[in-house]
Design an enzyme around this catalytic site. Structure first.
Site, short mmCIF file in Angstrom:
data_model
loop_
_atom_site.label_atom_id
_atom_site.label_comp_id
_atom_site.label_asym_id
_atom_site.label_seq_id
_atom_site.Cartn_x
_atom_site.Cartn_y
_atom_site.Cartn_z
N GLU A 186 25.23 89.72 -106.56
CA GLU A 186 25.39 88.84 -105.41
C GLU A 186 25.21 87.37 -105.82
OE1 GLU A 186 26.60 89.09 -102.61
OE2 GLU A 186 25.82 87.42 -101.45
N TRP A 188 26.81 86.21 -77.01
CA TRP A 188 27.12 86.95 -78.24
C TRP A 188 26.46 88.30 -78.01
CZ3 TRP A 188 29.50 87.00 -82.95
CH2 TRP A 188 28.96 87.83 -83.94
N LYS A 220 28.07 84.51 -105.31
CA LYS A 220 27.85 83.26 -104.57
C LYS A 220 28.19 82.06 -105.44
CE LYS A 220 26.78 84.44 -100.53
NZ LYS A 220 27.71 85.55 -100.69
N LYS A 243 36.92 83.54 -93.18
CA LYS A 243 35.96 84.51 -92.65
C LYS A 243 36.71 85.72 -92.11
CE LYS A 243 31.70 85.06 -92.11
NZ LYS A 243 30.81 84.92 -93.25
N CYS A 287 23.62 83.48 -78.55
CA CYS A 287 24.10 82.99 -77.26
C CYS A 287 23.83 81.50 -77.14
CB CYS A 287 23.35 83.70 -76.15
SG CYS A 287 23.43 85.48 -76.30
N ASN A 333 18.93 84.17 -73.97
CA ASN A 333 19.27 84.34 -75.38
C ASN A 333 18.09 85.06 -76.02
OD1 ASN A 333 19.88 83.97 -78.08
ND2 ASN A 333 19.49 81.77 -78.08
N GLY A 334 18.36 86.07 -76.85
CA GLY A 334 17.25 86.80 -77.49
C GLY A 334 17.33 88.28 -77.17
N ARG A 362 28.37 78.47 -82.05
CA ARG A 362 27.36 79.52 -82.20
C ARG A 362 28.00 80.91 -82.13
NH1 ARG A 362 22.15 77.57 -81.01
NH2 ARG A 362 21.44 79.49 -80.06
N HIS A 397 25.72 96.09 -124.75
CA HIS A 397 26.91 96.91 -125.02
C HIS A 397 28.18 96.07 -125.02
CE1 HIS A 397 24.41 100.42 -124.92
NE2 HIS A 397 23.89 100.00 -123.78
N GLU A 420 31.96 81.81 -105.69
CA GLU A 420 32.64 81.54 -104.42
C GLU A 420 32.40 80.11 -103.93
OE1 GLU A 420 32.52 83.68 -100.00
OE2 GLU A 420 30.84 83.91 -101.36
C1 F6R Z 1 30.94 86.70 -99.67
C2 F6R Z 1 31.61 87.24 -98.48
C3 F6R Z 1 32.51 88.41 -98.63
C4 F6R Z 1 32.24 89.45 -97.53
C5 F6R Z 1 33.29 90.55 -97.59
C6 F6R Z 1 33.02 91.64 -96.59
O1 F6R Z 1 30.14 85.61 -99.40
O2 F6R Z 1 31.48 86.73 -97.39
O3 F6R Z 1 32.39 89.00 -99.88
O4 F6R Z 1 30.97 89.97 -97.71
O5 F6R Z 1 34.55 89.99 -97.35
O6 F6R Z 1 33.03 91.17 -95.29
P1 F6R Z 1 32.39 92.00 -94.13
O7 F6R Z 1 30.96 92.19 -94.40
O8 F6R Z 1 32.64 91.18 -92.89
O9 F6R Z 1 33.13 93.31 -94.09
#
Ligand code: F6R
Length: 607
Positions: A483, A75, A487, A602, A2, A101-102, A27, A506, A490
């Protein structure tokens, strides 16, 4: 997370508050509101959705003479993102208005007590409970600071809040514990806010409130107090030179870095209301009505899928529940054989990922119960799952998922513990060590993160020449290796493969040569001797190795990187930021656009 702003000054308050809220938009929020006192009335205007909806409502309001007020972008954490749950919340008498917030961890107990006394609540929020509690304090004590202090003594959890009182127009009180709150000191005007951008056009003089501090302010003066003793405190202003963009990232260069450094707080927030520090017990009220599953299928994509793979190790070991982990885009197109006693656990930060949602729908069609584990309250995953449990990580702005995975690991550690405890299968050592270990993590990680970053920076310079990388791990470190590789790909655009260390021989080992380095997760657990022998195979082919390990693990590779020794799987909470920071520093060193990786957005919703 928030956003809070409070203004007491000489100008009309509402435009400044709305402008401040706009600069806190980064935020993330799903509803907004303001409160101000004018002509002997406390006025509250709130709306669901974005700030333009609130602004439309405010067009109909004449508040020119109000020079003091508070505002909030919410939020959602408790209750859906609706107007009734939007802040500010007022007490029953219409005297106090509060933005917060919290998370008030014991709000349900406090609410039940207040309800017994005859109080009626209108929202689902913990904030309204706090407003009522302070209001009750006003009847028992002489001053607002005394009432706040009295109320906060009963509250467990994190908060930053700002409060106005109809009986004291022109004044604002604000306090914090584990949530950010700053005082902006101007000339003839003062501000409180969650972050600097909210008041940056008006002042660069800032006081960062510490936990358990409260401020009382009006247009011309401010005073800090210790919340408990109400002793006055003194603190010097800091002059901020950041521009608006830097201020929105709390001075960090990128949102990704900011969010990696938020992980200690994320762990704290995820545990809030779930692990009782005093009793050392775990409560997951969301799961109380759900049977313990006979079998579990975890469905997710990308980083969330890696979090699911990690959880498999814990759930099988602690709760003895067989677990399958499925990439959602595969799961949805298979001929599924599901059992009605099974459970589908859908993991998603955004709650909007199309493949994960499709998986949920298929499972529901087959009559299998779906537990959604996600970060965004009211998202599609949250709405469509039969039961939902939130990670409480706050919005993730960076395209690369970092703090979300951290929160998913915390929550799944709790799930594994919860089911293990209920079934009586939880190993004794885990029962003794995991909850205290989790509670100690935020402080340990906060102390360690600068060191981890320093090492990541150093190594990034030494390995920036690499065009390829292997990430190796065994056991719970295998999903983390996946992971780490994700990263690096990406963010740094370096080709990387995550492998189970034992699988190298293998075939993939053929690729190793002095130009193809390996990032090995070689922690001091029962699999270390095995990992060591895999690394010998890499060395035999002249491959350079970075080894993330524990002190005393007796690793003699090219670059060993030591992280603190903590209980069992809790090591992952140090491994993860090391992997994230290595990818981040590589990207920065190579001049990549960290917050905007190409071809990615995103909340992936494409089919
Ligand atoms: C990697 C990344 C993606 C998400 C994936 C799933 O850094 O951001 O691999 O993890 O697209 O997204 P959510 O968790 O929002 O379903």
């Amino acid at each position: 997370m928030c956003g809070i702003i409070g203004y007491a000054g000489h100008r009309p308050a509402l435009p400044i508050i709305v402008e401040g809220l706009k600069s806190l938009e980064y935020r993330g929020y799903d509803s907004a509101g303001v409160a101000y006192a004018q002509k002997g009335r406390l006025n509250v205007v709130r709306s669901e959705g974005k700030l333009n909806v609130l602004e439309k409502k405010l067009e109909r309001v004449n508040a020119l003479s109000a020079t003091c007020g508070i505002g909030h972008t919410r939020w959602a954490t408790h209750g859906l993102p609706t107007e009734k749950n939007a802040h500010p919340h007022i007490d029953e008498e219409g005297r106090l208005a509060l933005v917060h917030n919290g998370i008030i961890e014991n709000y349900q107990e406090l609410k039940a007590e207040l309800q017994k006394e005859g109080h009626k609540f209108w929202s689902d929020t913990d904030t309204e409970v706090l407003a009522y509690l302070i209001s009750k304090g006003c009847h028992l004590k002489d001053t607002i600071p005394e009432a706040i202090s009295w109320a906060l003594k009963q509250v467990d959890g994190s908060y930053a809040f700002a409060l106005i009182d109809l009986k004291n127009p022109g004044k604002i009180w604000a306090a914090r514990n584990s949530s950010p709150l700053l005082l902006g000191v101007g000339t003839g005007e003062n501000f409180v806010a969650s972050d600097i951008p909210a008041f940056l056009p008006y002042t660069r003089e800032v006081i960062f409130l510490e936990d358990n501090q409260m401020v009382e302010m009006d247009a011309n003066a401010w005073q800090l107090y210790d919340v408990e003793t109400l002793n006055p405190l003194s603190k010097k202003n800091q002059h901020i030179t950041w521009d608006l963009q830097a201020a929105q990232k709390s001075g960090y260069k990128h949102f990704m870095l900011k969010e990696i450094f938020e992980q200690p707080q994320v762990i704290r927030d995820c545990l809030a209301g779930r692990v009782d520090e005093r009793k050392g017990t775990l409560v997951l009220p969301e799961l109380e009505d759900m049977a313990i599953p006979k079998g579990l299928s975890i469905v997710a994509c990308g980083t969330s899928y890696h979090a699911g793979l990690w959880a498999k190790y814990l759930i099988e070991a602690w709760a003895k529940i067989p677990v399958q982990v499925e990439i959602a885009s595969e799961f949805r197109y298979r001929s599924l054989v599901m059992n009605k006693d099974d459970l589908i656990l859908a993991i998603s930060q955004s709650g909007e990922t199309a493949d994960t949602l499709a998986g949920i729908r298929i499972a529901k069609e087959k009559g299998v119960h779906v537990l959604g584990l996600c970060n965004v309250v009211g998202s599609s995953v949250a709405r469509e799952s039969d039961t939902v449990i939130y990670t409480q990580a706050g919005p993730e702005i960076s395209v690369a998922s970092t703090k979300a995975m951290c929160s998913q690991l915390v929550l799944m550690t709790l799930l594994a513990y919860y089911w293990g405890e209920k079934k009586g299968t939880l190993p004794k050592e885990i029962k003794e060590k995991i909850l205290p270990g989790l509670l100690a993590l935020p402080k340990q990680l906060k102390e360690e993160l600068p060191m981890i970053r320093k090492k990541a920076k150093k190594l990034s310079k030494e390995y920036a020449w690499a065009k390829n990388f292997f990430y190796l791990g065994r056991g719970i470190n295998f999903p983390l290796a996946l992971e780490g590789a994700l990263k690096l790909k990406e963010i740094s655009y370096i080709h990387a493969e995550g492998y189970a260390a034992g699988e190298m021989k293998h075939g993939p080992i053929a690729l190793i040569d002095p130009e193809f380095p390996t990032f090995a997760l070689a922690l001091d657990d029962f699999l270390l001797p095995k990992v060591k022998s895999n690394l010998k195979e890499v060395q035999a082919r002249g491959g350079k190795i970075i080894t993330l390990t524990h002190k005393g693990a007796n690793i003699q590779e090219d670059d060993s990187w030591v992280i603190p020794r903590v209980s069992g799987p809790l090591s992952s909470f140090f491994v993860l930021p090391a992997l994230q920071l290595f990818a981040y520093e590589m990207a920065v060193y190579l001049g990549k656009d960290v917050d905007q990786p190409r071809n990615l957005a995103k909340s992936v919703t494409v089919e």
